[in-house]
Design a protein around this motif. Structure first.
Motif, PDB file in Angstrom:
ATOM      1  N   ILE A   1      28.907  38.279  35.284  1.00 23.35           N
ATOM      2  CA  ILE A   1      28.757  39.728  35.429  1.00 23.35           C
ATOM      3  C   ILE A   1      29.887  40.337  36.246  1.00 23.35           C
ATOM      4  N   THR A   2      30.115  39.822  37.454  1.00 20.56           N
ATOM      5  CA  THR A   2      31.130  40.415  38.313  1.00 20.56           C
ATOM      6  C   THR A   2      32.522  40.257  37.722  1.00 20.56           C
ATOM      7  N   GLY A   3      32.814  39.089  37.168  1.00 20.01           N
ATOM      8  CA  GLY A   3      34.119  38.869  36.563  1.00 20.01           C
ATOM      9  C   GLY A   3      34.371  39.797  35.396  1.00 20.01           C
ATOM     10  N   ASN A   4      33.350  40.035  34.584  1.00 16.64           N
ATOM     11  CA  ASN A   4      33.512  40.914  33.437  1.00 16.64           C
ATOM     12  C   ASN A   4      33.648  42.368  33.876  1.00 16.64           C
TER      13      ASN A   4
ATOM     14  N   ILE B   1      37.524  54.200  42.105  1.00 22.05           N
ATOM     15  CA  ILE B   1      36.745  52.970  41.921  1.00 22.05           C
ATOM     16  C   ILE B   1      37.653  51.738  41.931  1.00 22.05           C
ATOM     17  N   LYS B   2      38.877  51.883  41.421  1.00 20.27           N
ATOM     18  CA  LYS B   2      39.800  50.749  41.463  1.00 20.27           C
ATOM     19  C   LYS B   2      40.216  50.407  42.889  1.00 20.27           C
ATOM     20  N   SER B   3      40.202  51.379  43.764  1.00 18.50           N
ATOM     21  CA  SER B   3      40.609  51.127  45.149  1.00 18.50           C
ATOM     22  C   SER B   3      39.602  50.255  45.892  1.00 18.50           C
ATOM     23  N   VAL B   4      38.371  50.171  45.369  1.00 11.65           N
ATOM     24  CA  VAL B   4      37.320  49.374  46.007  1.00 11.65           C
ATOM     25  C   VAL B   4      37.028  48.114  45.207  1.00 11.65           C
ATOM     26  N   GLY B   5      36.743  48.270  43.917  1.00 10.37           N
ATOM     27  CA  GLY B   5      36.433  47.120  43.076  1.00 10.37           C
ATOM     28  C   GLY B   5      35.047  46.562  43.332  1.00 10.37           C
ATOM     29  N   PHE B   6      34.786  45.392  42.765  1.00 14.55           N
ATOM     30  CA  PHE B   6      33.467  44.769  42.839  1.00 14.55           C
ATOM     31  C   PHE B   6      33.514  43.508  43.691  1.00 14.55           C
ATOM     32  N   ARG B   7      32.516  43.351  44.533  1.00 19.00           N
ATOM     33  CA  ARG B   7      32.459  42.207  45.436  1.00 19.00           C
ATOM     34  C   ARG B   7      31.981  40.954  44.714  1.00 19.00           C
ATOM     35  N   ALA B   8      32.728  39.877  44.845  1.00 11.90           N
ATOM     36  CA  ALA B   8      32.406  38.632  44.155  1.00 11.90           C
ATOM     37  C   ALA B   8      31.167  37.952  44.733  1.00 11.90           C
ATOM     38  N   ASP B   9      30.763  38.336  45.942  1.00  7.97           N
ATOM     39  CA  ASP B   9      29.623  37.673  46.581  1.00  7.97           C
ATOM     40  C   ASP B   9      28.292  38.342  46.256  1.00  7.97           C
TER      41      ASP B   9
ATOM     42  N   LEU C   1      25.241  49.630  44.676  1.00  8.58           N
ATOM     43  CA  LEU C   1      25.044  50.288  45.962  1.00  8.58           C
ATOM     44  C   LEU C   1      26.187  49.974  46.927  1.00  8.58           C
ATOM     45  N   ALA C   2      26.650  48.732  46.938  1.00 11.64           N
ATOM     46  CA  ALA C   2      27.766  48.362  47.815  1.00 11.64           C
ATOM     47  C   ALA C   2      29.014  49.183  47.480  1.00 11.64           C
ATOM     48  N   LEU C   3      29.296  49.332  46.196  1.00 15.42           N
ATOM     49  CA  LEU C   3      30.449  50.112  45.759  1.00 15.42           C
ATOM     50  C   LEU C   3      30.309  51.572  46.153  1.00 15.42           C
TER      51      LEU C   3
END
Length: 296
Positions: A68-71, A177-185, A192-194
């Motif tokens: 999910i996160t990688g995609n 949104i690109k400046s933050v991205g998605f957390r792999a953990d 919500l984190a984003l």
């Protein structure tokens, strides 16, 4: 002309994905491009996209499963236009989605997030009033009859009391949104984190009351399965407590209290406790009780 990249990270049911794609193609306003990133090995899918012969659609199949996160991250990397959304592969755009978000963006071009109006449907496409959505609407979501801009501690505290957003429906300023991205953990609290990270960086959200999105709620979702084994709430608890510390450091004390209390998340865990007890799932009972009551 402002364009929106509609990104569709795909894994799951072929028919629902095809319905999502057709809902994009049914938009009444131009200004969109659809990118599908296929994280499955389902047969016939590449051929189906080829048969569409639609130059507004890009299709990519991952050489290996990214998860999910990688995609999500690959979708983010492929977004190029000023706005983007991350459409769920089982959700639907109403024909006015693109027109609605582009009009909202023209009126408030600086906001980082646009949350449009959402209807909820079940796995068969029928309107449904699920408890979670009624609680969102009646207790936590701000009352908006047209458009409203929110940001700062007000928005952070509101989301920490109860996350009333629908992540797949949100239109994002791509740069933000690109400046933050998605957390792999993270797995189920990515949204919500984003959102909180963007708010802490000073981004605002425009809430648009016009309904233009259908969010599908059904029991086979990843988040529903995780809720039943307690993993979701372990992750939520850790996110809320770490967020509370950051809110305290910023002097956002209302948001800090909301994060430490995380009342809606506790209530959700509490509603699942009877099912776990009846099923004799001791580990799940302990995880839910710890989250609901703040105790072991």
């Amino acid at each position: 002309m402002t364009m929106i990249d509609i990104m569709l990270p795909y894994y799951g049911d072929v028919a629902l994905m095809q319905a999502a794609v057709q809902s994009v193609r049914s938009q009444t306003e131009a200004g969109w491009r659809l990118t599908v990133v296929d994280d499955t090995a389902n047969p016939g899918v590449p051929e189906w996209f080829e048969s569409l012969a639609d130059d507004r659609i890009r299709y990519f199949r991952n050489e290996r499963n990214l998860g999910i996160t990688g995609n999500f991250t690959r979708c983010l990397d492929l977004a190029e236009h000023e706005l983007m959304s991350m459409l769920g592969a089982d959700d639907l755009l109403l024909p006015n989605y693109v027109g609605t978000v582009l009009a909202a963006h023209r009126e408030h071009p600086g906001v980082g997030m646009i949350q449009p109006g959402v209807d909820v449907i079940d796995e068969h496409g029928r309107p449904v009033k699920a408890l979670a959505d009624e609680v969102k609407k009646r207790l936590y979501a701000p009352k908006v009859t047209d458009r409203r801009v929110m940001g700062g501690e007000e928005l952070a505290a509101s989301l920490l009391r109860g996350n009333w957003l629908y992540f797949p429906s949100i239109a994002w300023r791509t740069e933000a949104i690109k400046s933050v991205g998605f957390r792999a953990d993270l797995r189920t609290t990515q949204d919500l984190a984003l959102e909180l990270e963007l708010i802490e960086r000073g981004e605002q959200m425009l809430i648009e009351s016009t309904v233009c999105f259908q969010y599908r709620r059904h029991l086979e979702s990843v988040s529903s399965k995780m809720a039943l084994d307690g993993d979701r709430f372990t992750e939520e608890r850790e996110l809320f407590l770490s967020t509370a510390d950051r809110m305290k450091a910023k002097g956002w004390h209302r948001a800090e209290r909301a994060a430490r209390n995380h009342s809606s998340s506790r209530l959700h865990a509490l509603t699942l406790l009877p099912t776990a007890v009846r099923g004799g799932q001791g580990d799940v009972v302990r995880a839910l009780a710890k989250h609901a009551f703040g105790t072991n």
